[in-house]
Enzyme design. Structure first.
Site, mmCIF file in Angstrom:
data_model
loop_
_atom_site.group_PDB
_atom_site.id
_atom_site.type_symbol
_atom_site.label_atom_id
_atom_site.label_comp_id
_atom_site.label_asym_id
_atom_site.label_seq_id
_atom_site.Cartn_x
_atom_site.Cartn_y
_atom_site.Cartn_z
ATOM 1 N N SER A 1 0.804 -1.219 0.000
ATOM 2 C CA SER A 1 0.000 0.000 0.000
ATOM 3 C C SER A 1 0.833 1.263 0.000
ATOM 4 O O SER A 1 0.312 2.344 -0.256
ATOM 5 C CB SER A 1 -0.914 0.008 1.240
ATOM 6 O OG SER A 1 -0.139 0.024 2.431
ATOM 7 N N CYS A 2 2.133 1.167 0.289
ATOM 8 C CA CYS A 2 2.948 2.375 0.464
ATOM 9 C C CYS A 2 3.792 2.736 -0.755
ATOM 10 O O CYS A 2 3.612 3.794 -1.353
ATOM 11 C CB CYS A 2 3.840 2.217 1.689
ATOM 12 S SG CYS A 2 2.928 2.247 3.244
ATOM 13 N N PHE A 3 4.737 1.854 -1.120
ATOM 14 C CA PHE A 3 5.651 2.208 -2.192
ATOM 15 C C PHE A 3 4.930 2.586 -3.489
ATOM 16 O O PHE A 3 5.193 3.648 -4.057
ATOM 17 C CB PHE A 3 6.638 1.072 -2.460
ATOM 18 C CG PHE A 3 7.784 1.000 -1.475
ATOM 19 C CD1 PHE A 3 7.806 1.812 -0.348
ATOM 20 C CD2 PHE A 3 8.829 0.126 -1.675
ATOM 21 C CE1 PHE A 3 8.852 1.747 0.562
ATOM 22 C CE2 PHE A 3 9.883 0.045 -0.772
ATOM 23 C CZ PHE A 3 9.896 0.853 0.341
#
Length: 435
Positions: free
Chosen positions: A269-271
């Site tokens: 979900s972040c990078f």
């Protein structure tokens, strides 16, 4: 202190439990009644090691959940964290609609909260969002002024799925983005037990800088992964062991050994969201970040490279193909942007019958929603049985123990995207970026 948390996803749930563990009284607010019920019962609504233990210890004692924002007034919240999602739009920019809605609801009750309540943006937002979007909403709805009637701060999170609790308790740094002393002092008080016990470096900076630090952190790490994957691809072309190369260059303290495992790429979900968002934001500001775009492009190509390696050995049309690993990383049930998604899509385009296994039942359930026609099995052995090829996508530790299970395959072709399988006689083995 009395701390309010708006939002109970990965970040909100983790910090709520961890703040309670620091000795604070915590109230979580979430619109999902089932999430609130689970939190009050001491159950984590997400799969995260150590979280159920903390919630079981503090729920109903110093940690409570509610669907009503107004409860924060009677609770007497001194600091309120906005930990709401900022998903990606089609162009890669972030959608702040949920955070804005949360800020509106919070702003309507802010004037009734005693003292100098400090609102802390924990959501990942592009530079300027806290000051230019969230702040004006809070002022409009409350009738107050940021810096006079309430505090406004930005405190980015650096929690990795699968190790979020330990990342909170043993952080590399804490970043406090503030514009007034009282907001800074509020954040210092919230984190005081952690700062005193763990001797954590604290970065005091502006709110825009704090927002950018989060993106810079993830963009740098994502670019490092893509760079080692690109180097690994070159190594593969020359028959060079990319991992031996990585071990050597990692000894250079200017490079460091972390994030030097080449493979099928990053997901989660972040990078993907954060790199896309900062690229979109930079372009909107008039700058084209070509290196970051290249990092995205390299990452997007890795699953297809894995499928191309399989194609060199087998034609999978009409054949069973095993996919080992569905979560984007071990230790989590999250399949968002998992590299297994393009792998499965590519196999289906080739006419393969996809059989999949992940050690986490939650990851399997999430992937079943996306690919209902894939057959999901409960362990590696039946997944490999009769398979024409196997692709290892997630480096779950149990996959490293697989050996004779591969003998159950009809055609023992193994494409390893994470270097977890032991090469041995009898297997046609291909590493993605190594020989």
């Amino acid at each position: 202190m009395k701390i309010g948390i708006v939002g109970s996803g990965y970040v909100g749930t983790t910090i709520a439990a961890c703040f309670a563990d620091l000795g604070h009284d915590v109230m979580s607010v979430d619109v999902d009644e089932s999430v609130v019920r689970r939190l009050n019962d001491g159950e984590a609504p997400i799969s995260e090691p150590g979280l159920d233990d903390l919630l079981g210890r503090y729920a109903g004692d110093t940690l409570f959940a509610t669907t009503e924002y107004d409860d924060l007034v009677d609770f007497g919240a001194e600091v309120i964290f906005l930990a709401l999602p900022t998903p990606s739009n089609e162009d890669g920019s972030i959608d702040t609609a949920v955070v804005e809605t949360g800020a509106e609801a919070l702003g309507r009750l802010l004037a009734d909260v005693e003292g100098y309540p400090t609102v802390v943006v924990k959501s990942t937002v592009v530079p300027g969002t806290t000051e230019d979007v969230i702040g004006p909403i809070l002022e409009r709805e409350s009738g107050g002024v940021a810096g006079t009637d309430f505090g406004l701060a930005m405190n980015p999170e650096f929690l990795r799925e699968g190790s979020a609790v330990s990342d909170f308790t043993d952080p590399d740094k804490l970043v406090f983005g503030t514009a007034d002393d009282r907001a800074r002092e509020a954040l210092e008080a919230v984190y005081a037990p952690l700062i005193d016990d763990a001797d954590v470096p604290v970065v005091h900076t502006g709110r825009r800088e704090a927002e950018m630090i989060k993106y810079a952190n993830n963009a740098f790490l994502a670019a490092k992964v893509s760079l080692i994957n690109e180097i690994g691809n070159v190594c593969k072309a020359y028959g060079v062991d990319a991992y031996e190369v990585a071990d050597a260059i990692g000894l250079d303290d200017r490079i460091g050994e972390a994030f030097l495992r080449s493979g099928v790429g990053w997901g989660g979900s972040c990078f993907p969201k954060d790199v896309d968002a900062i690229v979109a934001a930079a372009r909107e500001a008039g700058y084209d970040p070509q290196l970051l775009q290249a990092a995205i492009d390299v990452n997007d190509r890795q699953p297809e490279r894995m499928l191309d390696l399989m194609d060199r050995h087998v034609d999978v049309e009409g054949e069973r193909v095993a996919v080992l690993g569905l979560a984007f990383k071990p230790g989590t049930d999250d399949v968002r942007n998992s590299r297994a998604i393009p792998i499965i899509e590519g196999l289906q385009e080739r006419g393969a019958e996809v059989i999949a296994y992940d050690p986490n039942d939650g990851a399997t359930a999430h992937m079943r929603e996306r690919f209902p026609d894939v057959e999901y099995l409960a362990s590696a052995s039946p997944t490999l049985s009769g398979a024409h090829a196997a692709l290892v996508v997630t480096d779950w530790p149990e996959f490293a123990d697989l050996d004779r299970e591969f003998d159950l395959m009809s055609n023992r072709v193994v494409i390893d995207g994470r270097r977890v399988i032991e090469r041995r006689e009898g297997l046609t083995y291909e590493g993605l970026t190594w020989d």
